[in-house]
Design a protein around this motif. Sequence first.
Motif, mmCIF file in Angstrom:
data_model
loop_
_atom_site.group_PDB
_atom_site.id
_atom_site.type_symbol
_atom_site.label_atom_id
_atom_site.label_comp_id
_atom_site.label_asym_id
_atom_site.label_seq_id
_atom_site.Cartn_x
_atom_site.Cartn_y
_atom_site.Cartn_z
ATOM 1 N N THR A 1 111.164 63.155 15.117
ATOM 2 C CA THR A 1 110.415 63.314 16.359
ATOM 3 C C THR A 1 111.382 63.271 17.532
ATOM 4 O O THR A 1 112.200 62.359 17.624
ATOM 5 C CB THR A 1 109.351 62.212 16.508
ATOM 6 N N ILE A 2 111.287 64.276 18.377
ATOM 7 C CA ILE A 2 112.116 64.325 19.580
ATOM 8 C C ILE A 2 111.215 64.112 20.790
ATOM 9 O O ILE A 2 110.192 64.775 20.935
ATOM 10 C CB ILE A 2 112.848 65.677 19.709
ATOM 11 N N GLU A 3 111.603 63.161 21.619
ATOM 12 C CA GLU A 3 110.929 62.935 22.893
ATOM 13 C C GLU A 3 111.918 63.263 23.986
ATOM 14 O O GLU A 3 113.097 62.932 23.881
ATOM 15 C CB GLU A 3 110.469 61.486 23.007
ATOM 16 N N CYS B 1 115.886 70.591 26.543
ATOM 17 C CA CYS B 1 115.348 69.272 26.894
ATOM 18 C C CYS B 1 116.440 68.222 26.997
ATOM 19 O O CYS B 1 117.486 68.332 26.366
ATOM 20 C CB CYS B 1 114.355 68.819 25.823
ATOM 21 N N ARG C 1 117.127 64.775 25.773
ATOM 22 C CA ARG C 1 116.618 63.885 24.719
ATOM 23 C C ARG C 1 116.428 62.478 25.275
ATOM 24 O O ARG C 1 117.280 61.949 25.980
ATOM 25 C CB ARG C 1 117.588 63.844 23.552
ATOM 26 N N GLY D 1 114.035 61.559 27.384
ATOM 27 C CA GLY D 1 113.313 61.540 28.652
ATOM 28 C C GLY D 1 114.225 61.324 29.839
ATOM 29 O O GLY D 1 115.445 61.399 29.741
ATOM 30 N N SER E 1 107.115 66.208 29.983
ATOM 31 C CA SER E 1 107.624 65.323 28.934
ATOM 32 C C SER E 1 107.016 65.788 27.623
ATOM 33 O O SER E 1 105.826 66.069 27.560
ATOM 34 C CB SER E 1 107.213 63.879 29.201
ATOM 35 N N SER F 1 106.884 65.398 23.160
ATOM 36 C CA SER F 1 107.120 64.639 21.940
ATOM 37 C C SER F 1 106.740 65.570 20.800
ATOM 38 O O SER F 1 105.561 65.869 20.607
ATOM 39 C CB SER F 1 106.272 63.369 21.918
ATOM 40 N N THR G 1 107.499 66.966 16.634
ATOM 41 C CA THR G 1 108.091 66.787 15.311
ATOM 42 C C THR G 1 108.867 68.058 15.001
ATOM 43 O O THR G 1 108.310 69.156 15.046
ATOM 44 C CB THR G 1 107.003 66.543 14.252
ATOM 45 N N THR H 1 110.079 73.554 15.647
ATOM 46 C CA THR H 1 108.898 72.763 15.327
ATOM 47 C C THR H 1 108.356 73.204 13.990
ATOM 48 O O THR H 1 108.558 74.337 13.552
ATOM 49 C CB THR H 1 107.809 72.908 16.410
#
Length: 93
Positions: A4-6, A39, A41, A43, A76, A78, A80, A92
């Motif tokens: 999981t990447i947030e 992105c 990583r 946040g 933002s 999130s 998988t 994804t």
Amino acid sequence: MSETIEGDVLHVIPPEEVGEHEMEPQLQSLAEARYVLVCRRGGHPSIFGLLWAYLKRDPIEAVTVVTEQAAEEGDSISLTVEETAMAGVYTTE
């Protein structure tokens, strides 16, 4: 293997603009009819987090996610994802 990447979206390339950007051929073939999200990583770090990363010499990691999910700069996310053969590029599931 999935993870999981947030993170915060820094830049978005919509599917209709993929051909207008200079990309690696592998990335371009992955991105057909999908969004390319660049992105940060983890946040948006706080001022303290930025200072701590600077002192530790631990750079903020940028990742590229190829997804069917639309996003806008500043969102933002999130997701998988699965790692690809290219460093820092994920898709994804």
